[in-house]
Design a protein around this motif. Structure first.
Motif, PDB file in Angstrom:
ATOM      1  N   GLU A 175       0.825  -1.211   0.000  1.00  9.60           N
ATOM      2  CA  GLU A 175       0.000   0.000   0.000  1.00  9.60           C
ATOM      3  C   GLU A 175       0.858   1.259   0.000  1.00  9.60           C
ATOM      4  O   GLU A 175       0.563   2.225  -0.717  1.00  9.60           O
ATOM      5  CB  GLU A 175      -0.942  -0.032   1.197  1.00  9.60           C
ATOM      6  CG  GLU A 175      -2.039  -1.085   1.055  1.00  9.60           C
ATOM      7  CD  GLU A 175      -2.871  -1.261   2.308  1.00  9.60           C
ATOM      8  OE1 GLU A 175      -3.998  -1.766   2.184  1.00  9.60           O
ATOM      9  OE2 GLU A 175      -2.393  -0.906   3.397  1.00  9.60           O
ATOM     10  N   ALA A 176       1.935   1.257   0.789  1.00  7.04           N
ATOM     11  CA  ALA A 176       2.820   2.423   0.826  1.00  7.04           C
ATOM     12  C   ALA A 176       3.525   2.612  -0.511  1.00  7.04           C
ATOM     13  O   ALA A 176       3.663   3.745  -1.009  1.00  7.04           O
ATOM     14  CB  ALA A 176       3.837   2.267   1.952  1.00  7.04           C
ATOM     15  N   ASN A 177       3.965   1.508  -1.119  1.00  5.91           N
ATOM     16  CA  ASN A 177       4.646   1.603  -2.414  1.00  5.91           C
ATOM     17  C   ASN A 177       3.703   2.106  -3.507  1.00  5.91           C
ATOM     18  O   ASN A 177       4.099   2.872  -4.394  1.00  5.91           O
ATOM     19  CB  ASN A 177       5.225   0.250  -2.806  1.00  5.91           C
ATOM     20  CG  ASN A 177       6.453  -0.121  -1.974  1.00  5.91           C
ATOM     21  OD1 ASN A 177       7.026   0.727  -1.290  1.00  5.91           O
ATOM     22  ND2 ASN A 177       6.857  -1.374  -2.042  1.00  5.91           N
ATOM     23  N   ALA A 178       2.440   1.670  -3.462  1.00  2.00           N
ATOM     24  CA  ALA A 178       1.465   2.141  -4.457  1.00  2.00           C
ATOM     25  C   ALA A 178       1.243   3.648  -4.331  1.00  2.00           C
ATOM     26  O   ALA A 178       1.144   4.367  -5.348  1.00  2.00           O
ATOM     27  CB  ALA A 178       0.147   1.388  -4.292  1.00  2.00           C
ATOM     28  N   GLU A 179       1.157   4.135  -3.111  1.00  2.00           N
ATOM     29  CA  GLU A 179       1.004   5.576  -2.907  1.00  2.00           C
ATOM     30  C   GLU A 179       2.222   6.326  -3.433  1.00  2.00           C
ATOM     31  O   GLU A 179       2.093   7.425  -4.023  1.00  2.00           O
ATOM     32  CB  GLU A 179       0.808   5.866  -1.416  1.00  2.00           C
ATOM     33  CG  GLU A 179      -0.511   5.378  -0.842  1.00  2.00           C
ATOM     34  CD  GLU A 179      -1.662   6.338  -1.101  1.00  2.00           C
ATOM     35  OE1 GLU A 179      -1.480   7.323  -1.851  1.00  2.00           O
ATOM     36  OE2 GLU A 179      -2.751   6.110  -0.553  1.00  2.00           O
ATOM     37  N   THR A 180       3.406   5.760  -3.246  1.00  2.00           N
ATOM     38  CA  THR A 180       4.626   6.390  -3.755  1.00  2.00           C
ATOM     39  C   THR A 180       4.613   6.459  -5.274  1.00  2.00           C
ATOM     40  O   THR A 180       5.008   7.479  -5.872  1.00  2.00           O
ATOM     41  CB  THR A 180       5.860   5.608  -3.267  1.00  2.00           C
ATOM     42  OG1 THR A 180       5.908   5.643  -1.832  1.00  2.00           O
ATOM     43  CG2 THR A 180       7.141   6.208  -3.828  1.00  2.00           C
ATOM     44  N   ILE A 181       4.153   5.387  -5.919  1.00  2.00           N
ATOM     45  CA  ILE A 181       4.057   5.389  -7.389  1.00  2.00           C
ATOM     46  C   ILE A 181       3.123   6.491  -7.855  1.00  2.00           C
ATOM     47  O   ILE A 181       3.437   7.250  -8.784  1.00  2.00           O
ATOM     48  CB  ILE A 181       3.573   4.011  -7.891  1.00  2.00           C
ATOM     49  CG1 ILE A 181       4.676   2.970  -7.716  1.00  2.00           C
ATOM     50  CG2 ILE A 181       3.145   4.085  -9.352  1.00  2.00           C
ATOM     51  CD1 ILE A 181       4.224   1.558  -8.012  1.00  2.00           C
ATOM     52  N   LEU A 182       1.972   6.595  -7.222  1.00  2.00           N
ATOM     53  CA  LEU A 182       1.008   7.621  -7.634  1.00  2.00           C
ATOM     54  C   LEU A 182       1.569   9.023  -7.444  1.00  2.00           C
ATOM     55  O   LEU A 182       1.311   9.923  -8.256  1.00  2.00           O
ATOM     56  CB  LEU A 182      -0.293   7.466  -6.857  1.00  2.00           C
ATOM     57  CG  LEU A 182      -1.142   6.225  -7.178  1.00  2.00           C
ATOM     58  CD1 LEU A 182      -2.346   6.155  -6.264  1.00  2.00           C
ATOM     59  CD2 LEU A 182      -1.583   6.237  -8.637  1.00  2.00           C
ATOM     60  N   GLU A 183       2.344   9.240  -6.399  1.00  2.00           N
ATOM     61  CA  GLU A 183       2.869  10.572  -6.111  1.00  2.00           C
ATOM     62  C   GLU A 183       4.103  10.895  -6.944  1.00  2.00           C
ATOM     63  O   GLU A 183       4.252  12.020  -7.447  1.00  2.00           O
ATOM     64  CB  GLU A 183       3.222  10.687  -4.624  1.00  2.00           C
ATOM     65  CG  GLU A 183       3.712  12.088  -4.241  1.00  2.00           C
ATOM     66  CD  GLU A 183       3.937  12.233  -2.749  1.00  2.00           C
ATOM     67  OE1 GLU A 183       3.360  13.146  -2.150  1.00  2.00           O
ATOM     68  OE2 GLU A 183       4.699  11.415  -2.188  1.00  2.00           O
ATOM     69  N   GLU A 184       5.020   9.932  -7.123  1.00  2.00           N
ATOM     70  CA  GLU A 184       6.298  10.224  -7.743  1.00  2.00           C
ATOM     71  C   GLU A 184       6.346   9.872  -9.229  1.00  2.00           C
ATOM     72  O   GLU A 184       6.988  10.580 -10.011  1.00  2.00           O
ATOM     73  CB  GLU A 184       7.405   9.480  -6.999  1.00  2.00           C
ATOM     74  CG  GLU A 184       7.541   9.923  -5.548  1.00  2.00           C
ATOM     75  CD  GLU A 184       8.652   9.184  -4.814  1.00  2.00           C
ATOM     76  OE1 GLU A 184       9.353   8.368  -5.458  1.00  2.00           O
ATOM     77  OE2 GLU A 184       8.821   9.419  -3.603  1.00  2.00           O
ATOM     78  N   VAL A 185       5.702   8.764  -9.620  1.00  2.00           N
ATOM     79  CA  VAL A 185       5.705   8.343 -11.027  1.00  2.00           C
ATOM     80  C   VAL A 185       4.480   8.887 -11.737  1.00  2.00           C
ATOM     81  O   VAL A 185       4.566   9.458 -12.827  1.00  2.00           O
ATOM     82  CB  VAL A 185       5.758   6.801 -11.141  1.00  2.00           C
ATOM     83  CG1 VAL A 185       5.746   6.380 -12.611  1.00  2.00           C
ATOM     84  CG2 VAL A 185       6.982   6.254 -10.422  1.00  2.00           C
TER      85      VAL A 185
END
Length: 516
Positions: free
Chosen positions: A54-64
């Motif tokens: 879940e944390a990695n998915a949020e990072t993808i949405l924010e950074e990628v």
């Protein structure tokens, strides 16, 4: 409650004596209620693993970020919601998508024109729908060939007559003998006329989604459609992380009209997603978060499903593979992620890569169907008829798979621990060295004790040989012929039927044929 009775409450344009006479004379085939699981979901991820994904998915949405292509209105919706929009790339601040999806319902009812066939999508339920999208069909007599409208209608009839199928589906095959810009009208009309189970709408162009809504307005009544869900339609994401204007345009139409959409990443591991299970799950979650959030930007409260179409890839040929352990692990994990979001879950089906309904097809299909049951899937598209990686809808495999869906119904019941099913009286009655064939408990329960296939041959060898030594495919061919020979069209109000046919005729006459 009868169809006519429902229409008298405001669901439809017609009525009267002709409708009631047609209804009384019609034959209705038995359909089992959608599955209500009484068994636990199989979970493969612990709390730590779920939190990481879940944390990695949020990072993808924010950074990628994700791309919304050729859709200025979508980009403006995201700007207004607080996303960072640069060109067609949309980056979502952490937590934005999760906040937006809070308005999506955890379950919804899809209404059928026969209210007895309504389905509830979500919770502990499993709704089974047939294969979707193949351009080719196959049967034992004609082999592999491009699908026609006649093939499409046969599949709709078989779906209507299949006891264990709860849903008529959508594009059960692609009728290539009808122009691309008009075939959706014929397909929808076939679902509406030839079956009274729930069905799916068109997503191949936003105007075709609107046609689907308009035709449902004729079938159910416009007001009823605006207040209730009568279609569940498939919106594929162009993985990795691209939302095209065609699919999003269809989503916008359906959300605005309170119709359900499956937001489904199209994942072939190693090609459209990482080769690792954890990486694929992260991308799936990121894509679903963005897609579901966008549906709620279009209309808060619009019904939506967390989708996950998952296969892996053969690294030698590049062909997709099905029924594999990795795809199962992704599906089990995606089910957990969907439940944590409080969303209905779509995945699984009768997936296989085989060219024929053979042993490979059976093994891969069995793996895929059982995975779907145990992973907590709420809406199972492709549950029967899938062949050759989804390129082919096979008539024999359709009835083979539809028969095996009965086993899922039985398995989902779990173990009955009532006093009668504890069978202590039977064990006392028979005692050591006896047999249970004639005891009171067996006599009282033998008709319902064991699930039995309606297709497989359980006869002794000698009888089987005398009857032609038929294999399962030959038995399935006979079953297809028998079902189609027994088919009778469900009743429909003549005024509604006339209005639907007039709508289709007018729409088709309004534009030239197009085959691209």
């Amino acid at each position: 409650m009868t169809e006519a009775a429902v229409r008298r409450r405001g669901r439809g344009a017609g009525g009267g004596g002709a409708a009631r006479r047609a209804e009384r004379s019609a034959v209705s085939f038995e359909t089992a209620k959608y599955i209500e699981r009484n068994i636990p979901n199989f979970e493969v991820l612990n709390e730590e693993a779920l939190a990481i994904i879940e944390a990695n998915a949020e990072t993808i949405l924010e950074e990628v970020g994700v791309n919304f292509v050729d859709n200025p209105a979508a980009l403006q919706r995201w700007r207004d919601a607080g996303a960072d929009v640069q060109g067609e790339r949309v980056r979502l601040p952490k937590g934005l998508a999760r906040e937006l999806i809070k308005t999506a319902p955890s379950e919804y009812t899809q209404h059928a024109r026969n209210p007895d066939r309504n389905v509830v999508v979500g919770g502990r339920n499993l709704v089974l729908a047939p294969v979707y999208g193949p351009p080719f069909v196959r049967d034992a007599a004609g082999g592999r060939r491009y699908a026609t409208m006649d093939d499409f209608k046969k599949f709709v009839k078989l779906g209507y007559m299949s006891k264990w199928l709860h849903h008529s589906g959508g594009t059960v095959c692609e009728p290539t003998d009808v122009p691309v810009n008009k075939r959706h009208l014929d397909m929808l009309l076939a679902h509406m006329q030839l079956s009274d189970k729930p069905f799916m709408g068109s997503v191949t162009e936003p105007s075709r989604a609107q046609d689907s809504v308009d035709m449902c307005g004729i079938l159910f009544g416009k007001e009823f459609v605006q207040e209730n869900t009568v279609m569940t339609s498939l919106i594929n994401i162009n993985s990795p992380m691209t939302f095209d204007d065609v699919m999003m345009g269809a989503l916008e139409v359906y959300a605005a009209n309170n119709q359900a959409c499956i937001i489904s990443p199209f994942i072939v591991g190693g090609a459209m997603a990482p080769v690792s299970v954890a990486g694929t799950l992260t991308q799936v979650l990121a894509e679903v978060l963005a897609g579901v959030a966008y549906s709620q930007l279009c209309k808060a409260g619009a019904p939506v499903i967390f989708g996950a179409f998952v296969s892996s890839i053969d690294m030698n040929s590049g062909a997709p593979t099905f029924g594999t352990p990795e795809a199962s692990l992704v599906t089990y994990g995606a089910g957990q992620l969907a439940r944590r979001l409080g969303l209905p879950f779509r995945s699984a089906g009768s997936f296989c890569g085989s060219k024929l309904p053979d042993a490979q097809a059976a093994y891969e299909t069995a793996n895929s169907l059982n995975m779907g049951l145990l992973s907590g899937v709420n809406f199972m598209l492709h549950s029967c008829g899938w062949l050759e990686g989804g390129l082919v809808a096979d008539f024999e495999k359709f009835v083979m798979d539809a028969d095996q869906l009965g086993a899922l119904h039985q398995m989902a019941k779990g173990i009955d621990m009532s006093e009668g099913m504890q069978a202590m009286d039977a064990i006392h009655e028979v005692g050591p060295g006896g047999h249970y064939l004639g005891c009171a408990h067996t006599q009282a329960n033998f008709k319902t004790a064991f699930w039995k296939s309606d297709l497989f041959d359980y006869k002794p060898f000698e009888t089987w040989e005398d009857e032609g030594a038929r294999d399962t495919r030959q038995l399935a061919t006979s079953r297809v012929e028998r079902l189609l020979g027994q088919y009778e069209q469900p009743a429909m109000d003549p005024a509604v039927n006339e209005a639907l046919e007039a709508y289709v005729a007018e729409k088709k006459a309004s534009m030239p044929d197009a085959f691209i």
